[in-house]
Every structure is written in C-alpha cells, then in structure tokens.
Design an enzyme around this catalytic site. Structure first.
Site: not given
Length: 177
Positions: A26, A29, A31-33, A138
């Site tokens: 993402c 690095n 939140c999402r990934s 995001d």
C-alpha cells in the site's frame, strides 16, 4: 493455475517449487497492507502452510519506515482476535518484485508505483470473491468504520488468496513427483 471461479485471476507458479512468497503493498505500510499481512499470515498458518508460504508487506512511500501500524488499524485487528504488535513499516523497493512470487497492491496508484500490472503484480481485490477488481480504500483519513470495512475485505480476499496458493503449491509438488 486455473481459477476456481470464473473471472478469478490466476496466480503465478512459485519460483521455487514448494515455496511461495506473497508481498502486500500500500502507500505507507501502516493501514491496508499490514492489516492484510496479519490476516493472510494467520490464514496461511491455519491452512498448515506456514513452512511453505512467506508473507510480507511494505509501502511505496517511506514516511513511516520502522513505525508500528496505525492505532486504528491495530485496534480493528485486535477486536477480531489478531495480534498486530510485531508490525513495523517497511519501504517497497524493486528487489521485492524478484523476491516474491506474487505482489498484491491495494490500489491503482500502488500498482503504478511498483511498475504496473504483470503476471506477478496484481490488485489485491482481483482475488476478492465480492467486488472482484476493486481497490482497497485507504481508511487513513476516515473513521474507525473504514478500518472495519477494510478488515472485512481483507479477511475474505485473504481466504481466496490462501486457496489459490494452496492450489499452486500442491500443483507444484505434483509436478515435481
């Protein structure tokens, strides 16, 4: 690999038979990934693949290198029984493209940042059984509900990725026999 469901993307064969490396990418690095890393890692372990499958995450920007994940992402994970405590943000570099069998990015900008779509670079949600081909939004600038939405997407998509990797590693083992 042949997808189990129509329209599902194929995943590339492992570079090393019997092993598989997945990178999740993402922007920062935090939140999402990393959420996907924690969830996918647990699902890999629960599938009995921990010795064969390596999961890692990184961000295309280096702003947060060395920092833990966003507290809201960590809270969403903890609320569902996951342990986010060991994550530290890392920066994606071109070497990851050669070190990983599959690089799954969270959105179109991440896709462009890593060099575009290829057999080994795909959108994470290309594997989502609901809304295939979308992006993982995001949640950084939103509220807690955005992190919960992302976690729901990540859990169901990770299950599909594990199934595809399991198929890939089994097929690779059969081809070696």
């Amino acid at each position: 690999m042949t997808p189990d469901r129509p329209g599902a993307p194929t995943i590339p064969a492992p570079r090393v038979p019997g092993r598989y490396a997945v990178a999740l990418v993402c922007l920062g690095n935090i939140c999402r990934s990393p959420m996907a890393d924690v969830v996918l890692s647990r699902q890999v372990e629960e599938a009995g693949l921990a010795a064969q499958v390596r999961v890692a995450s990184s961000g295309t920007a280096d702003w947060h290198v060395g920092k833990p994940m966003d507290p809201r992402a960590a809270a969403a994970l903890r609320a569902q029984g996951y342990d986010p405590s060991t994550h530290r943000a890392r920066h994606f570099d071109a070497g990851w493209l050669e070190e990983h069998d599959l690089v799954l990015v969270m959105d179109e900008q991440n896709l462009a940042d890593v060099g575009g779509r290829s057999e080994r670079v795909q959108l994470f949600r290309d594997h989502d059984p609901v809304g295939t081909g979308g992006v993982v939004p995001d949640p950084y600038y939103g509220g807690d509900e955005g992190f919960e939405e992302v976690l729901t997407m990540v859990e169901r998509t990770s299950a599909a990725v594990v199934a595809a990797v399991l198929d890939s590693t089994e097929q690779s083992a059969t081809e070696r026999a």
